[in-house]
Design a protein around this motif. Structure first.
Motif: not given
Ligand code: PLP
Length: 405
Positions: A93-120
């Motif tokens: 669809r977008w002509g770009w793909a995430p690298t599978v090894e550079h992903t992590r499963l998270v419970p949902d987007v909002m909790l993923g945002i919180v965890e990601t914001v905590r990293l940086v």
């Protein structure tokens, strides 16, 4: 418009073969027990929370029923199936793909945002957001002990470089770490940010040392003629982190799962995300999201054709019945932002100007989302959810107009 013409107007927007928005009757929908259908009494037409009035895409229903039949309801493995399904979808669809090894499963987007914001960022650091924006951004960021700094969209609902410049300067003052949480596409306005706008974000965030976290949950929902540009496909975005999920486009909020994706220079940051951060994802969710991304493309195209009709129908109905409401058809998402500031509304409690969503609810029995919840720029506005049948879009506008008579 007389009732007969109204029906004819809705009829003009009907008849798409396989339109998932025209499969379920109102009686079917009222049997649902999700928040959309149970928050308000049964005489209220609910066009508020971001759920859709569609049956499940067949491949998703099959994946879920097969898992249930097998009792395959344990813990999810690690999200790599989900990530490779996302990569296939994104490449096509977008002509770009995430690298599978550079992903992590998270419970949902909002909790993923919180965890990601905590990293940086650290305790008490600022996170910039661009209101009017999805209300839980405020609650989740504050709940994570981050300071919210606003960089409002401009009057055309686009990212505003001057506002971002000011907000980034404020966020990093005193040498603090800071992040920018970008909503792309933007909820509630349906704005799809252009490559130039994303390049501007990259330039400014680099200048101030602000880390960019991007919520791309609505990215599969893009209308014809509009191009979605994934943030991590942009040159210079290497330090970015993105959250993606099948939950909005395939109506899977009740079967939770999402993916956090790191740009090449953020891989070490994502690796610091605690393992337990992903444990809340559901195995059924990961199976359903994987099936949606892998096999749900044709269903998504039918949905988008129906939503495209609805966004035009809404424009026609508002022009006819509520011409004072200003409406820009969304470029993406099934959410629309109605500027009701020119409506003459009865005064609210304490003589303050009334909230249009409150008037439409109390006098019209239509539930929209109240504008002020979306932060600065929300007063006098309401969010309308298009993901229903043309008949219910028509009925909602009829009720809204009647509320003002
Ligand atoms: C922009 C945005 N982010 C996140 C969410 C919630 O996603 P999740 O249920 O995966 O946390 C929504 C839901 O409508 C949304 O619109």
């Amino acid at each position: 418009m007389p009732a007969g013409r109204e029906v004819a107007a809705a009829g003009k927007y009907r008849g798409l073969v396989g339109n998932p928005l025209q499969t379920l009757s109102l009686a079917d929908l009222r049997r649902r027990t999700s928040e959309k259908w149970r928050r308000y009494p049964p005489d209220v037409l609910p066009l508020w929370v971001a759920e859709m009035d569609v049956p499940l895409a067949e491949p998703v229903a099959r994946a879920l029923t097969e898992a249930v039949a097998l009792g395959d309801t344990g813990y999810p493995l690690d999200g790599t199936d989900y990530a490779s399904a996302l990569a296939g979808f994104a490449r096509e669809r977008w002509g770009w793909a995430p690298t599978v090894e550079h992903t992590r499963l998270v419970p949902d987007v909002m909790l993923g945002i919180v965890e990601t914001v905590r990293l940086v960022t650290g305790y008490g650091d600022a996170v910039v957001i661009s209101p009017p924006v999805y209300p839980p951004f405020y609650d989740f960021l504050r709940g994570a002990d981050r300071r919210v700094v606003e960089a409002p969209l401009n009057a055309e609902y686009r990212l505003d470089p001057d506002a971002l410049d000011r907000a980034f300067a404020e966020a990093v003052a005193g040498g603090r770490q800071a992040a920018y949480l970008l909503c792309s596409p933007h909820n509630p306005t349906g704005t799809v940010h252009t490559a130039d706008e994303l390049a501007m974000v990259i330039e400014l965030s680099d200048r101030y040392g602000v880390r960019v976290v991007v919520d791309e949950i609505h990215a599969p929902l893009i209308y014809p003629g509009v191009t979605f540009r994934p943030y991590l496909s942009m040159p210079g975005s290497e330090r970015g982190l993105t959250l993606l999920s099948a939950s909005k486009a395939w109506n899977l909020a009740g079967v939770k799962a999402a993916l956090a994706v790191a740009g090449p220079a953020a891989v070490d940051d994502l690796a610091r995300m605690p393992k337990v951060a992903g444990d809340g994802a559901s195995h059924l969710g990961a199976l359903a999201h994987t099936a949606a991304l892998r096999y749900g493309g044709p269903w998504l195209d039918e949905l988008l054709a129906g939503l495209d009709q609805n966004r035009r129908l809404l424009g026609d109905l508002l022009a006819e019945h509520l011409p004072q409401v200003r409406y820009r058809p969304p470029e993406g998402t099934y959410l629309t932002w109605l500027d009701c500031r020119d409506l003459v509304l009865p005064d609210g409690d304490s003589g303050a100007p009334a909230d249009p969503a409150q008037v439409f609810l109390e006098r019209g029995r239509v539930a929209l989302v109240s504008g002020p919840l979306f932060g600065t720029g929300g007063t006098g506005h309401a969010r309308f959810n298009l993901a229903t049948s043309p008949e219910l879009v028509t009925e909602a506008v009829r009720r809204m107009a009647a509320a003002l008579r």
